[in-house]
Design an enzyme around this catalytic site. Structure first.
Site, PDB file in Angstrom:
ATOM      1  N   GLU A  63       0.822  -1.203   0.000  1.00  0.00           N
ATOM      2  CA  GLU A  63       0.000   0.000   0.000  1.00  0.00           C
ATOM      3  C   GLU A  63       0.865   1.265   0.000  1.00  0.00           C
ATOM      4  O   GLU A  63       0.538   2.257  -0.659  1.00  0.00           O
ATOM      5  CB  GLU A  63      -0.927   0.008   1.215  1.00  0.00           C
ATOM      6  CG  GLU A  63      -1.945  -1.111   1.261  1.00  0.00           C
ATOM      7  CD  GLU A  63      -1.436  -2.377   1.937  1.00  0.00           C
ATOM      8  OE1 GLU A  63      -2.247  -3.233   2.282  1.00  0.00           O
ATOM      9  OE2 GLU A  63      -0.208  -2.500   2.115  1.00  0.00           O
ATOM     10  N   GLY A 310      13.939  -4.309   0.357  1.00  0.00           N
ATOM     11  CA  GLY A 310      14.035  -3.249  -0.625  1.00  0.00           C
ATOM     12  C   GLY A 310      14.838  -3.578  -1.863  1.00  0.00           C
ATOM     13  O   GLY A 310      15.248  -2.663  -2.587  1.00  0.00           O
ATOM     14  N   PRO A 336       1.399  -8.181  -9.575  1.00  0.00           N
ATOM     15  CA  PRO A 336       2.120  -8.652 -10.768  1.00  0.00           C
ATOM     16  C   PRO A 336       2.534  -7.531 -11.714  1.00  0.00           C
ATOM     17  O   PRO A 336       3.260  -7.787 -12.689  1.00  0.00           O
ATOM     18  CB  PRO A 336       1.096  -9.574 -11.442  1.00  0.00           C
ATOM     19  CG  PRO A 336      -0.234  -9.020 -11.038  1.00  0.00           C
ATOM     20  CD  PRO A 336      -0.052  -8.457  -9.657  1.00  0.00           C
TER      21      PRO A 336
END
Length: 430
Positions: A63, A310, A336
């Site tokens: 998000e 990350g 995706p």
């Protein structure tokens, strides 16, 4: 007000000892930030910046990534406005620490108890709230609205499981959704579900995940790893969850006869699972190297567990095929669009209910392949590694889908800018 909301607040008051115990367990297992734990209780040592302040909440990493382009654009358009971005996970906090621009602050979202939320609101006094996707906590949504703070749901979605749950608890769902001045759904089906649960008004301007730029990567590190695996066939299992890594290893073994020297890269969704994954696969006979330990990839390495944070963009670039995790287990899948932007052929399991519209469009265009189990996964990996034309066609089809909603950010900005302009004018008024 629904009778369920006062009951919920009473329950969270009476359950304070249990909530405290739960938080201590999370601390013990590294799921809470010890140095910033007071933020979860609504306290902070960070001063509130002067002028208009927009509070943006994004539950976790996915998000947060989808909201960053929106925050960047709003900051550019509104030079006197500050942004407070909250999330609930240690991984999202680390990501936002690296990527948040100037005039944007990160804090952990307070636990959904009335005293904690009120303490948070008393300190930060946000002028506008932008709430991402689907984390509908009763106090965190209704208490700001009760203070007259405008709230907008951005990129809202309702999974089938959540929809069934909120239908059973409609007396709680309605006051939560009525807290939002406006709900922006990410797809038409989400808009229908939000409306049926009591939200209004609801609009659909597209999915902000299409506005996210390609995940970053360290170019020098990518070149170094590419040199170490030069000539080896390789594929990626991205954002995996418990129950998937053993299936990935089975698929590796089944593909090995067709592709000698095959390297499988696993990036677990939660990096702290790296040691357990390595131990389990070693027990099954795999030669495993771990990135977090500083292990190198040798010719003998079967599986490289990239248990760092990350760096997913690096491994999408490294591997020509990507299986998206959280989809062989019934957890809803991962985004995706990320591998599509980095030209890695896409595979995912049957459980993609977090991304139903995107998954359907990718499958319909030939931009992704659905795999039901480790046998299917092995067949798909072998096929795509062995047929460049099929792999490149799939990549091209996926890229077309990824580029199909380039207007979504501008459209959402057009809707939100009047809200931000209004709070700026309110702050300027004597």
């Amino acid at each position: 007000m629904s009778a369920l909301l006062p009951l919920y607040r009473a329950a969270t008051t009476l359950a304070a000892p249990l909530i405290t115990h739960h938080l201590k367990q999370r601390l013990k297992h590294g799921k809470e930030d010890l140095l910033r734990f007071s933020e979860r209780l609504g306290k902070t040592s960070h001063p509130r910046p002067k002028g208009p302040l927009v509070w943006v909440h994004a539950a976790s990493v996915g998000e947060s990534i989808s909201m960053l382009p929106l925050v960047d654009a709003l900051l550019e358009n509104n030079p006197t406005t500050h942004f407070l971005m909250t999330s609930g996970t240690v991984t999202s906090a680390s990501l936002l620490a690296e990527r948040l621009p100037d005039r944007a602050i990160h804090q952990y979202v307070p636990i959904d108890r009335k005293p904690y939320v009120n303490a948070f609101l008393n300190h930060w006094m946000p002028d506008l709230v932008l709430w991402a996707e689907s984390e509908f906590w009763p106090n965190l949504t209704t208490l700001p609205a009760a203070r007259g703070i405008p709230m907008v749901l951005v990129n809202g979605r309702i999974s089938p499981e959540s929809y069934a749950k909120w239908q059973r608890w409609s007396g709680l769902a309605k006051p939560i959704l009525k807290s939002f001045t406006l709900c922006l759904a990410q797809a038409d089906l989400d808009a229908e579900r939000l409306s049926s649960l009591g939200a209004g008004p609801v609009e659909c301007h597209g999915n902000l995940k299409f506005a996210v730029p390609p995940l970053p990567a360290d170019a020098e590190e990518l070149a170094r790893i590419e040199q170490s695996v030069e000539g080896r066939p390789r594929w990626l299992a991205a954002s995996t969850h418990p129950g998937e890594e053993t299936q990935v290893w089975t698929a590796h073994q089944m593909s090995l006869s067709n592709h000698p020297g095959l390297l499988t890269v696993i990036v677990p969704r939660h990096a702290e699972r790296g040691p357990a994954i390595a131990e389990a696969l070693t027990t099954l006979g795999a030669n495993v190297s771990r990135r977090a330990k500083g292990d190198t990839i040798t010719p003998e390495t079967d599986v490289y567990v990239a248990d760092t944070m990350g760096e997913l963009g690096l491994f999408f670039r490294l591997c020509p095929i990507s299986f998206m995790g959280k989809s062989l287990v019934d957890l809803g899948g991962q985004n995706p669009i990320e591998p599509a932007r980095l030209e890695s052929a896409i595979l995912f399991g049957p459980h993609m209910w977090n991304f139903p519209d995107i998954a359907e469009r990718l499958l319909g265009s030939g931009g992704a392949r659905n795999v039901m189990d480790s046998n299917d996964l092995a067949d798909a990996v072998s096929t795509l590694l062995g047929h460049d034309e099929k792999r490149l066609a799939s990549i091209a089809n996926a890229r077309t889908i990824a580029d199909s909603e380039t207007q979504v950010l501008a459209s959402v900005l057009d809707v939100l800018q009047p809200f931000v302009t209004a709070i700026g004018e309110k702050n300027e008024a004597p």
